[in-house]
Design an enzyme around this catalytic site. Sequence first.
Site, PDB file in Angstrom:
ATOM      1  N   GLU A 135      -5.374  -5.458  10.121  1.00  0.00           N
ATOM      2  CA  GLU A 135      -4.379  -4.429  10.405  1.00  0.00           C
ATOM      3  C   GLU A 135      -4.748  -3.703  11.702  1.00  0.00           C
ATOM      4  O   GLU A 135      -5.622  -2.809  11.676  1.00  0.00           O
ATOM      5  CB  GLU A 135      -4.334  -3.398   9.271  1.00  0.00           C
ATOM      6  CG  GLU A 135      -3.958  -3.983   7.927  1.00  0.00           C
ATOM      7  CD  GLU A 135      -3.393  -2.916   6.991  1.00  0.00           C
ATOM      8  OE1 GLU A 135      -2.248  -3.062   6.582  1.00  0.00           O
ATOM      9  OE2 GLU A 135      -4.099  -1.930   6.708  1.00  0.00           O
ATOM     10  N   SER A 139       3.239  -2.292  10.473  1.00  0.00           N
ATOM     11  CA  SER A 139       4.667  -2.293  10.821  1.00  0.00           C
ATOM     12  C   SER A 139       5.410  -3.565  10.399  1.00  0.00           C
ATOM     13  O   SER A 139       6.273  -4.047  11.123  1.00  0.00           O
ATOM     14  CB  SER A 139       4.856  -2.029  12.309  1.00  0.00           C
ATOM     15  OG  SER A 139       4.487  -0.688  12.598  1.00  0.00           O
ATOM     16  N   HIS A 190      -9.742   0.537   4.601  1.00  0.00           N
ATOM     17  CA  HIS A 190      -8.477   0.785   5.299  1.00  0.00           C
ATOM     18  C   HIS A 190      -8.726   1.717   6.490  1.00  0.00           C
ATOM     19  O   HIS A 190      -9.543   2.640   6.393  1.00  0.00           O
ATOM     20  CB  HIS A 190      -7.441   1.395   4.345  1.00  0.00           C
ATOM     21  CG  HIS A 190      -6.071   1.404   4.946  1.00  0.00           C
ATOM     22  ND1 HIS A 190      -5.664   2.373   5.827  1.00  0.00           N
ATOM     23  CD2 HIS A 190      -5.028   0.535   4.824  1.00  0.00           C
ATOM     24  CE1 HIS A 190      -4.425   2.102   6.218  1.00  0.00           C
ATOM     25  NE2 HIS A 190      -4.016   0.988   5.632  1.00  0.00           N
ATOM     26  N   GLY A 196       2.254   2.050  10.990  1.00  0.00           N
ATOM     27  CA  GLY A 196       3.200   3.175  10.940  1.00  0.00           C
ATOM     28  C   GLY A 196       3.849   3.518  12.270  1.00  0.00           C
ATOM     29  O   GLY A 196       4.433   4.585  12.425  1.00  0.00           O
ATOM     30  N   ASN A 199       0.876  -1.169   0.000  1.00  0.00           N
ATOM     31  CA  ASN A 199       0.000   0.000   0.000  1.00  0.00           C
ATOM     32  C   ASN A 199       0.915   1.222   0.000  1.00  0.00           C
ATOM     33  O   ASN A 199       1.519   1.543   1.025  1.00  0.00           O
ATOM     34  CB  ASN A 199      -0.902  -0.043   1.246  1.00  0.00           C
ATOM     35  CG  ASN A 199      -1.800   1.169   1.348  1.00  0.00           C
ATOM     36  OD1 ASN A 199      -1.815   2.018   0.439  1.00  0.00           O
ATOM     37  ND2 ASN A 199      -2.548   1.272   2.436  1.00  0.00           N
ATOM     38  N   LEU A 200       1.005   1.890  -1.131  1.00  0.00           N
ATOM     39  CA  LEU A 200       1.929   3.029  -1.245  1.00  0.00           C
ATOM     40  C   LEU A 200       1.351   4.298  -0.613  1.00  0.00           C
ATOM     41  O   LEU A 200       2.044   5.312  -0.511  1.00  0.00           O
ATOM     42  CB  LEU A 200       2.304   3.268  -2.717  1.00  0.00           C
ATOM     43  CG  LEU A 200       2.945   2.068  -3.442  1.00  0.00           C
ATOM     44  CD1 LEU A 200       3.334   2.453  -4.872  1.00  0.00           C
ATOM     45  CD2 LEU A 200       4.165   1.534  -2.707  1.00  0.00           C
ATOM     46  N   LYS A 201       0.104   4.222  -0.197  1.00  0.00           N
ATOM     47  CA  LYS A 201      -0.583   5.356   0.450  1.00  0.00           C
ATOM     48  C   LYS A 201      -0.393   6.631  -0.385  1.00  0.00           C
ATOM     49  O   LYS A 201      -0.524   6.576  -1.600  1.00  0.00           O
ATOM     50  CB  LYS A 201      -0.095   5.496   1.894  1.00  0.00           C
ATOM     51  CG  LYS A 201      -0.275   4.175   2.671  1.00  0.00           C
ATOM     52  CD  LYS A 201      -0.129   4.293   4.148  1.00  0.00           C
ATOM     53  CE  LYS A 201      -0.388   2.948   4.803  1.00  0.00           C
ATOM     54  NZ  LYS A 201      -0.317   2.962   6.253  1.00  0.00           N
TER      55      LYS A 201
END
Length: 235
Positions: A157, A193, A88, A163, A6-8
């Site tokens: 998640e 993470s 998400h 993060g 997921n490159l966000k």
Amino acid sequence: MIIAANLKTNFTRSKTQAYITEIENFLIKKANTQKVLVFPVASSLIKHTGKLTIGAQNAHPAFNGAFTGEIAQEQLDEFEIKTILIGHSERRHIFGETQEEIVKKFNYYKDLLYKIVYCVGEPLDKREAGHDKMMSYISKQYEGIDTSYKKLIIAYEPVWAIGTGLTPTLKDIEFIHKELKEKSLAPLLYGGSIKVTNAKEVLELKNVDGILVGSAALYAKHFCTMIQFAQDLEK
Ligand code: 13P
């Protein structure tokens, strides 16, 4: 296994293209057979045919229309995108998406037979409230979702692990995944993470069918290392 990035909200279009080329070349060179998904920023979506699959991080449940700031099916069609991430925690918590809105997206893209990576997970206060309260919070994120949809992938998640460099213990991940598998037999990814340093031990766990990686996936080499771990494990 399924290894997803997921490159966000990172990378420009040209950086994304270079990233995808590097991953694709790696997969070809190593004859890698893992299912690799990459979710770029909406403005960096590209039409890609190859071993890896490009997906959208979000889209409005409509073909097109008056939805300022959104993209929808028409914009995905342009790049032949047939994979989407829904639910998400950043969409739920930063942008206030409700379960009702998420279900609308899910049903819209399910009807179009998209592959859907559906995210669930608890914030810290829910985890600290004890196991039963935590599981009942997560259960609510399954409400309205067709858990037997053939193209469904679920990603667990924990919000507090995203993060932050924090992760549940391996035992915790295994335990929660076992319970979540009772709700749906869809492939179940772990996210939060994941780094090169912990990816292998997480991938080895029972009921972990892959990983959804954020920040560490921004380094193409790290992401490739994780894909290789999955290949070596040959689950
Ligand atoms: P991090 O890997 O940066 O914790 O993010 C995980 C995530 O949110 C993937 O969707």
